[in-house]
Design a protein around this motif. Structure first.
Motif, PDB file in Angstrom:
ATOM      1  N   TYR A   1       4.001 -11.356   6.648  1.00 18.45           N
ATOM      2  CA  TYR A   1       3.291 -12.800   6.642  1.00 18.45           C
ATOM      3  C   TYR A   1       2.387 -12.898   7.839  1.00 18.45           C
ATOM      4  N   GLU A   2       4.040 -13.322   8.434  1.00 21.83           N
ATOM      5  CA  GLU A   2       2.941 -14.444  10.025  1.00 21.83           C
ATOM      6  C   GLU A   2       2.040 -13.585  11.131  1.00 21.83           C
ATOM      7  N   PHE A   3       1.972 -12.470  11.127  1.00 18.82           N
ATOM      8  CA  PHE A   3       1.405 -11.509  11.787  1.00 18.82           C
ATOM      9  C   PHE A   3      -0.172 -11.435  10.720  1.00 18.82           C
ATOM     10  N   PHE A   4       0.493 -10.376   9.539  1.00 17.52           N
ATOM     11  CA  PHE A   4      -1.314 -10.125   9.154  1.00 17.52           C
ATOM     12  C   PHE A   4      -1.919 -11.119   8.497  1.00 17.52           C
TER      13      PHE A   4
ATOM     14  N   PRO B   1      -2.584 -14.654   8.708  1.00 19.21           N
ATOM     15  CA  PRO B   1      -4.283 -14.866   9.878  1.00 19.21           C
ATOM     16  C   PRO B   1      -4.835 -14.285  10.048  1.00 19.21           C
ATOM     17  N   GLN B   2      -4.747 -12.616  10.212  1.00 17.92           N
ATOM     18  CA  GLN B   2      -5.824 -11.697  10.719  1.00 17.92           C
ATOM     19  C   GLN B   2      -6.577 -11.409   9.162  1.00 17.92           C
ATOM     20  N   MET B   3      -6.512 -11.703   8.388  1.00 15.32           N
ATOM     21  CA  MET B   3      -6.976 -11.503   6.869  1.00 15.32           C
ATOM     22  C   MET B   3      -8.595 -11.695   6.949  1.00 15.32           C
ATOM     23  N   ARG B   4      -8.610 -12.610   6.773  1.00 15.81           N
ATOM     24  CA  ARG B   4      -9.685 -13.053   7.176  1.00 15.81           C
ATOM     25  C   ARG B   4     -11.335 -13.055   8.094  1.00 15.81           C
ATOM     26  N   LYS B   5     -10.848 -12.414   9.135  1.00 14.75           N
ATOM     27  CA  LYS B   5     -11.015 -12.324  10.137  1.00 14.75           C
ATOM     28  C   LYS B   5     -12.053 -10.969  10.667  1.00 14.75           C
ATOM     29  N   LEU B   6     -10.967  -9.691   9.856  1.00 17.05           N
ATOM     30  CA  LEU B   6     -11.225  -7.936  10.309  1.00 17.05           C
ATOM     31  C   LEU B   6     -13.314  -7.891  10.501  1.00 17.05           C
ATOM     32  N   SER B   7     -12.814  -7.172  11.133  1.00 19.12           N
ATOM     33  CA  SER B   7     -14.279  -6.871  11.385  1.00 19.12           C
ATOM     34  C   SER B   7     -14.051  -5.278   9.728  1.00 19.12           C
ATOM     35  N   ALA B   8     -15.926  -4.887   9.611  1.00 20.24           N
ATOM     36  CA  ALA B   8     -16.020  -4.495   8.690  1.00 20.24           C
ATOM     37  C   ALA B   8     -15.401  -2.941   9.167  1.00 20.24           C
ATOM     38  N   CYS B   9     -14.595  -2.402   7.717  1.00 17.57           N
ATOM     39  CA  CYS B   9     -14.240  -1.043   7.627  1.00 17.57           C
ATOM     40  C   CYS B   9     -12.583  -1.255   8.754  1.00 17.57           C
ATOM     41  N   ALA B  10     -12.007  -1.679   8.554  1.00 18.36           N
ATOM     42  CA  ALA B  10     -10.673  -1.954   9.751  1.00 18.36           C
ATOM     43  C   ALA B  10      -9.900  -1.508   8.832  1.00 18.36           C
ATOM     44  N   ARG B  11      -9.299  -0.555  10.229  1.00 21.17           N
ATOM     45  CA  ARG B  11      -8.263   0.051   9.503  1.00 21.17           C
ATOM     46  C   ARG B  11      -6.566  -0.338  10.190  1.00 21.17           C
ATOM     47  N   ILE B  12      -5.522  -1.106   9.019  1.00 16.20           N
ATOM     48  CA  ILE B  12      -4.093  -1.825   9.015  1.00 16.20           C
ATOM     49  C   ILE B  12      -3.240  -0.529   9.760  1.00 16.20           C
ATOM     50  N   VAL B  13      -2.722  -0.406   9.848  1.00 15.53           N
ATOM     51  CA  VAL B  13      -1.459   0.548   9.342  1.00 15.53           C
ATOM     52  C   VAL B  13       0.074  -0.518   9.968  1.00 15.53           C
ATOM     53  N   VAL B  14       0.909   0.277   9.706  1.00 15.07           N
ATOM     54  CA  VAL B  14       2.716  -0.314   8.441  1.00 15.07           C
ATOM     55  C   VAL B  14       3.528   0.484   9.358  1.00 15.07           C
ATOM     56  N   LEU B  15       4.471   0.880  10.637  1.00 14.07           N
ATOM     57  CA  LEU B  15       4.776   1.471  11.001  1.00 14.07           C
ATOM     58  C   LEU B  15       5.912   0.964  10.801  1.00 14.07           C
ATOM     59  N   GLY B  16       7.072   2.401   9.882  1.00 18.81           N
ATOM     60  CA  GLY B  16       8.683   1.675   9.287  1.00 18.81           C
ATOM     61  C   GLY B  16       9.785   3.240  10.027  1.00 18.81           C
TER      62      GLY B  16
END
Ligand code: NAD
Length: 448
Positions: free
Chosen positions: A98-101, A103-118
């Motif tokens: 929650y803390e990382f993502f 604040p980022q959600m509204r400021k991504l570029s178009a066609c942004a890529r998110i990868v979570v590593l577990g």
């Protein structure tokens, strides 16, 4: 890349006109983003990459991706976010997501890529860590559904035994953090512990390789042949004798070889093996793309429809792979890629035969992975959703429109989207990826 041969997406054409865009905005109609797709020489991402988290992977990943442009947390318009969640061993620590993502959600570029590593949950060695790592799946898939403007989100589970350099993870990261994965979202990929050797060029990873593509005369198969050739492979393009002219066209276009081959013929495996051994000293890659539908409600289905679909879609890929491996016509270190379907995951009305065969393909991949590993061969599947081809152009209008829009990306995919995913599995540096099924469906609601 060849344009799709499917029906035009009239809705998207309408929205790209000025009155269409105005009406869509006023009425809240879904507005699909024009997806960014791979072009040689263009940056992998539409903006800089922000890497976060504090697990065992974050520093090696930063080193692996040193040719990307990194951003800082306060920067706007990030093109990619990677979060290393392997340090999360308790449910309470999931708050880090929650803390990382957030604040980022509204400021991504178009066609942004998110990868979570577990870390692969079953391999965490603790109940609490298993729960916390498994929870990442719900987070990532939900983020995929919230992303707008063509953004995608995936989860990659990395074996706890992966060596420090994480070379086995690189091909997966580079695929997911690029325009090549434009229509892949909400997927979970497990990467094993094996080390990999990076190709001399990530733009030509198949240089010197020989690949076979079945059903290569048209549709998805023709584009797979093009993309594998673009990546450097010599492609043996196989299809039924009746598809001769279109098959030669594909083969000529990709500088490959045409091979008339009905994959269900009694001697299909023998003929293919002989061709590969005589002409090429064996193949490195086989893509079982040939597939058919013979739709009928189960109550109305004759047995020939059932048998045909099972023979082409499931039995032929199994028999051919087994024979090629036994004869050494698929080389040590080879790659097998099967084509499943979201109908094999969700089931589909009127497609009991097809759904059964495509679910069987998933079983084939999962069961064969450990067996083929003895030959250092990987086997994986792509499961396309709604792809713009002659097959989907034949679907009645209303069903076709519903198929296109009922996904996070609000549109049908292109044949190239399936082909790029096949090429990712086929790459020599994807040796740590086996037994996986990646849907190429824009995070379709079907079977989600
Ligand atoms: P398509 O019908 O356009 O092409 C299939 C090709 O396979 C044709 O060239 C055909 O001649 C060939 N083929 C059929 N039977 C064969 C046989 N016995 N031996 C050799 N070749 C044979 O289909 P497509 O849409 O390009 O689909 C390709 C694959 O993707 C299939 O496995 C299909 O089930 C799968 N798929 C497609 C979609 C989609 O939206 N189009 C969705 C999910 C899965």
């Amino acid at each position: 890349m060849a344009a799709s041969k499917g029906a035009p997406d009239l809705y998207s054409q309408f929205l790209s006109s000025a009155p269409g865009a105005f009406i869509a905005k006023q009425t809240g109609l879904p507005q699909p983003e024009k997806l960014r797709r791979y072009r040689a020489g263009e940056p992998a991402l539409a903006g800089p990459l922000l890497i976060g988290g504090n697990g065992r992977l974050v520093e090696p990943v930063r080193a692996l991706l040193s040719d990307y442009t990194f951003s800082q947390p306060h920067d706007d318009r990030n093109g990619g976010l990677v979060f290393d969640a392997t340090g999360i061993t308790q449910v309470t620590e999931l708050e880090q997501l929650y803390e990382f993502f957030a604040p980022q959600m509204r400021k991504l570029s178009a066609c942004a890529r998110i990868v979570v590593l577990g870390t692969t949950p079953e391999e965490t060695g603790s109940v609490d860590a298993h729960i916390a790592q498994r929870a990442l799946e719900g987070f990532t898939r939900s983020v995929g559904k919230e992303l707008q403007r063509g953004g995608t989100a995936q989860l990659v589970y990395v074996s706890p035994d992966a060596a420090t350099g994480l070379s086995g993870l690189e091909s997966t990261l580079r695929f997911l953090l690029s325009a090549k994965s434009a229509f892949v979202s909400g997927q979970v990929i497990r990467v094993g512990a094996a080390d990999s050797v990076a190709p001399d060029s990530w733009d030509r990873p198949l240089e010197g390789k020989v690949a076979v593509v079945t059903g290569a005369a048209r549709g998805i198969g023709a584009t797979i042949a093009e993309v594998l050739a673009r990546d450097g492979a010599h492609v043996v393009c196989a299809d039924i004798p009746a598809a001769g002219e279109a098959l030669s066209e594909t083969a000529n276009k990709v500088g490959g070889t045409a091979l008339a081959l009905d994959v269900t013929a009694a001697d299909a495996a023998e003929r293919l093996a002989a061709h590969l051994l005589e002409r090429h000293d064996g193949a490195d890659i086989i893509v079982h793309n040939a597939g058919i539908t013979r739709d009928k409600l189960l109550a109305n289905m004759d047995s020939s429809r059932w048998d045909l679909v099972m023979n082409v879609n499931l039995l032929a890929p199994q028999k051919i792979t087994e024979y090629l491996v036994a004869k050494g016509a698929l080389k040590k270190g080879g790659r097998v890629v099967d084509v499943s379907s979201i109908a094999g995951i969700a089931g589909n009305r009127g497609q009991t035969n097809y759904g059964t065969s495509k679910a069987g393909v998933i079983g084939l991949v999962q069961a064969s992975a450990p067996v083929l590993a003895e030959h250092e061969i990987t086997i994986n599947a792509v499961a396309p959703g709604f792809i713009e081809t002659a097959m989907t152009a034949a679907i009645p209008f209303a069903t076709r429109e519903a198929g296109r829009r009922m996904s996070s990306l609000l549109q049908g995919g292109q044949t190239v989207d399936v082909a790029e995913t096949v090429a990712y599995f086929a790459g020599p540096a994807s040796n740590a990826v086996t037994g996986q099924v990646v849907r190429v469906c824009g995070q379709s609601l079907l079977g989600a």
